[in-house]
Write a protein that holds these residues in place. Structure first.
Motif, PDB file in Angstrom:
ATOM      1  N   GLY A  60       0.547  -1.323   0.188  1.00 18.73           N
ATOM      2  CA  GLY A  60       0.061  -0.130  -0.156  1.00 18.73           C
ATOM      3  C   GLY A  60       0.871   1.086   0.056  1.00 18.73           C
ATOM      4  O   GLY A  60       0.894   2.261  -0.425  1.00 18.73           O
ATOM      5  N   ALA A  61       2.774   0.659   0.789  1.00 18.80           N
ATOM      6  CA  ALA A  61       2.796   2.481   1.179  1.00 18.80           C
ATOM      7  C   ALA A  61       3.723   2.525  -0.364  1.00 18.80           C
ATOM      8  O   ALA A  61       3.696   4.102  -0.979  1.00 18.80           O
ATOM      9  N   VAL A  62       4.037   1.550  -0.862  1.00 18.08           N
ATOM     10  CA  VAL A  62       4.385   1.838  -2.639  1.00 18.08           C
ATOM     11  C   VAL A  62       3.232   2.077  -3.257  1.00 18.08           C
ATOM     12  O   VAL A  62       4.199   3.368  -4.272  1.00 18.08           O
ATOM     13  N   LEU A  63       2.413   1.699  -3.766  1.00 17.69           N
ATOM     14  CA  LEU A  63       1.077   1.986  -4.370  1.00 17.69           C
ATOM     15  C   LEU A  63       0.919   3.804  -4.413  1.00 17.69           C
ATOM     16  O   LEU A  63       1.307   4.252  -5.005  1.00 17.69           O
ATOM     17  N   ALA A  64       0.750   4.181  -2.760  1.00 18.00           N
ATOM     18  CA  ALA A  64       0.073   4.948  -2.719  1.00 18.00           C
ATOM     19  C   ALA A  64       1.153   6.504  -3.053  1.00 18.00           C
ATOM     20  O   ALA A  64       1.085   7.520  -2.789  1.00 18.00           O
ATOM     21  N   GLN A  65       2.452   5.985  -2.462  1.00 11.51           N
ATOM     22  CA  GLN A  65       3.924   7.008  -3.132  1.00 11.51           C
ATOM     23  C   GLN A  65       4.087   7.186  -4.592  1.00 11.51           C
ATOM     24  O   GLN A  65       4.880   7.461  -4.859  1.00 11.51           O
ATOM     25  N   THR A  66       3.903   6.217  -5.272  1.00  9.89           N
ATOM     26  CA  THR A  66       4.196   5.887  -6.855  1.00  9.89           C
ATOM     27  C   THR A  66       2.474   6.596  -7.469  1.00  9.89           C
ATOM     28  O   THR A  66       2.780   7.394  -9.115  1.00  9.89           O
ATOM     29  N   VAL A  67       1.855   6.449  -6.914  1.00 11.22           N
ATOM     30  CA  VAL A  67       0.389   6.512  -8.885  1.00 11.22           C
ATOM     31  C   VAL A  67       0.036   8.133  -8.546  1.00 11.22           C
ATOM     32  O   VAL A  67       0.229   8.254  -9.227  1.00 11.22           O
ATOM     33  N   PRO A  68       0.731   8.964  -8.317  1.00 14.08           N
ATOM     34  CA  PRO A  68       0.531  10.127  -8.471  1.00 14.08           C
ATOM     35  C   PRO A  68       1.467  10.866  -9.207  1.00 14.08           C
ATOM     36  O   PRO A  68       1.862  11.146 -10.160  1.00 14.08           O
ATOM     37  N   TYR A  69       2.445   9.770  -9.927  1.00 17.49           N
ATOM     38  CA  TYR A  69       3.367  10.639 -10.591  1.00 17.49           C
ATOM     39  C   TYR A  69       3.262   9.289 -11.595  1.00 17.49           C
ATOM     40  O   TYR A  69       3.985  10.145 -13.495  1.00 17.49           O
ATOM     41  N   LEU A  70       2.218   8.723 -12.091  1.00 18.44           N
ATOM     42  CA  LEU A  70       2.062   7.849 -13.100  1.00 18.44           C
ATOM     43  C   LEU A  70       0.917   8.753 -13.444  1.00 18.44           C
ATOM     44  O   LEU A  70      -0.140   9.288 -13.916  1.00 18.44           O
ATOM     45  N   PRO A  71       1.151   8.177 -15.376  1.00 15.39           N
ATOM     46  CA  PRO A  71      -0.336   9.109 -15.863  1.00 15.39           C
ATOM     47  C   PRO A  71      -2.328   8.038 -15.619  1.00 15.39           C
ATOM     48  O   PRO A  71      -1.754   7.438 -14.891  1.00 15.39           O
ATOM     49  N   PRO A  72      -2.926   9.401 -16.092  1.00 18.56           N
ATOM     50  CA  PRO A  72      -3.913   8.974 -14.901  1.00 18.56           C
ATOM     51  C   PRO A  72      -4.242   7.338 -15.870  1.00 18.56           C
ATOM     52  O   PRO A  72      -4.128   7.457 -17.040  1.00 18.56           O
TER      53      PRO A  72
END
Length: 303
Positions: A60-72
Motif C-alpha cells: 500500500g505504501a509503494v502504491l500510494a507513493q507512486t501513483v501520483p506520478y503515473l499517467p491517469p
C-alpha cells in the motif's frame, strides 16, 4: 488540425501493476497476457512485483507513493494473503484514476493520494471475469480482466454493485506521536537500499537541531505516547547520534542521516550503507527521534 485534447483522448489506456508475485514465476506474464488479449493497445506499467510476500502495508505504501506520478489510468494492486476467502474484490474511483484489487486495506492510501475516494464497487459481474476463476489467482482471473475493461472505457458501474466506502477494510493507522523534544514514529517501510521510512511527516523533523538522537521506543504501543510525555523512557539499551541533513551525502560515509525523503516522510539512511541492518529495525518498529540526550551503544556502533 487535431487538437491536443483530441490526441490525448486517442492515447492508449494505462494499466499499472503492483504485486508481490516476484519475477521467478509466470504470474506477472499471465496478468500481462490477460490485459493485452482484451486490449492489445493498452499500455502496462509495472510498478513492482517485489513487494515482500503478503506485506499489505508495504504494498500500500509503494502504491500510494507512486501513483501520483503515473499517467491517469487503472492501477491494479495485488498483495492478497486472503485470496479465495470471503474478502471482496473491489474497484475504487478517484478524481485521478481507478484502483483495482482486494478489499484488505491495500488500496486506500493510494485513493487518498489520487484525490480521495469518490466511489466503490464490488467485482461480481461474471461477464467481466475469467470463465473459470481460480481460488488462488485473482490477479489473473479477476483483477486483470476488470482493469483491462475499465482502461478500454467500460463504465465502473458495470463491474458490480456499488458498496459503501465506509465498509472498506482499513489498515490500522501507523503510530506517530509528537513529543516536546521530538517524536515517536513507527517504521513504515524499508526500501531496496535499506533506507528506513518512518510514518512521521517530514515537518516533524524540521525544528530539530543539526544532530538528533534516535533510539527504540519500548512499552505498550497504545500508551507509549502518553508515557513518553512524562519524561525520557528506557530506549532499549542503545541510542544513536544522527546527522539531521537534506540528503545522504550530508553525513560521512557509513554514518546515519535523518532527512525528508521523496515521499515527504522522515527517513533514516546510511551514506553508502544499509540503515535497517545497522539499526536492526523492521516495519512496525517504534523509534524515538529527539534533539537532546546521551549517546550510548547501538547495533553496529563501536563503544
Amino acid at each position: 488540425m487535431t487538437s491536443s485534447i483530441a490526441r490525448e483522448s486517442q492515447a492508449p489506456g494505462i494499466v499499472s501493476l503492483t504485486t508481490d508475485y516476484g519475477l521467478a514465476d509466470g504470474f506477472v506474464a499471465a496478468c500481462h497476457g490477460v490485459i493485452t488479449r482484451l486490449g492489445p493497445a493498452l499500455r502496462i506499467i509495472d510498478v513492482t512485483h517485489l513487494v515482500p510476500p503478503g506485506d499489505v502495508r508495504r504494498g500500500g505504501a509503494v502504491l500510494a507513493q507512486t501513483v501520483p506520478y503515473l499517467p491517469p489510468g487503472v492501477h491494479v494492486a495485488v498483495v492478497d494473503p486472503g485470496v479465495g476467502t470471503n474478502r471482496r474484490g473491489v474497484a475504487l474511483s478517484t478524481p485521478a484514476g481507478t484502483l483495482v484489487g482486494p478489499d484488505n486495506g491495500l488500496l486506500l492510501d493510494a485513493a487518498e493520494a489520487l484525490g480521495g475516494l469518490t466511489g466503490a464497487v464490488e467485482l461480481t459481474n461474471p461477464r467481466w471475469l475469467a470463465p473459470r476463476v481460480s481460488a488462488t489467482f485473482h490477479g489473473r482471473d479477476v483483477f486483470a480482466p476488470v482493469a483491462a475493461r475499465l482502461a478500454l472505457g467500460a463504465p465502473l458501474v458495470e463491474a458490480g454493485p456499488a458498496i459503501d466506502p465506509e465498509s472498506l477494510v482499513r489498515l490500522p493507522a501507523p503510530l506517530v506521536r509528537r513529543l516536546p523534544d521530538g517524536f515517536v514514529a513507527e517504521v513504515l517501510t524499508v526500501d531496496h537500499f535499506g533506507n528506513v521510512q518512518l510514518a512521521a511527516p517530514a515537518e516533524l523533523l524540521d525544528p530539530l537541531p543539526a544532530r538528533v538522537r534516535v533510539s527504540p521506543e519500548t512499552g505498550d504501543r497504545t500508551a507509549c505516547g502518553l508515557a513518553a510525555e512524562s519524561g525520557p523512557r528506557d530506549g532499549g539499551g542503545w541510542e544513536r547520534e544522527v546527522v539531521h541533513g537534506r540528503t545522504f551525502g550530508d553525513a560521512p560515509v557509513g554514518a546515519l542521516v535523518a532527512h525528508a525523503d521523496s515521499a515527504g516522510r522522515v527517513a533514516l539512511s546510511v551514506n553508502g550503507g544499509h540503515a535497517a541492518e545497522l539499526l536492526a529495525v523492521a516495519p512496525g518498529t517504534l523509534l524515538r527521534v529527539r534533539g537532546s540526550g546521551v549517546v550510548g551503544d547501538a547495533p553496529g556502533q563501536q563503544a
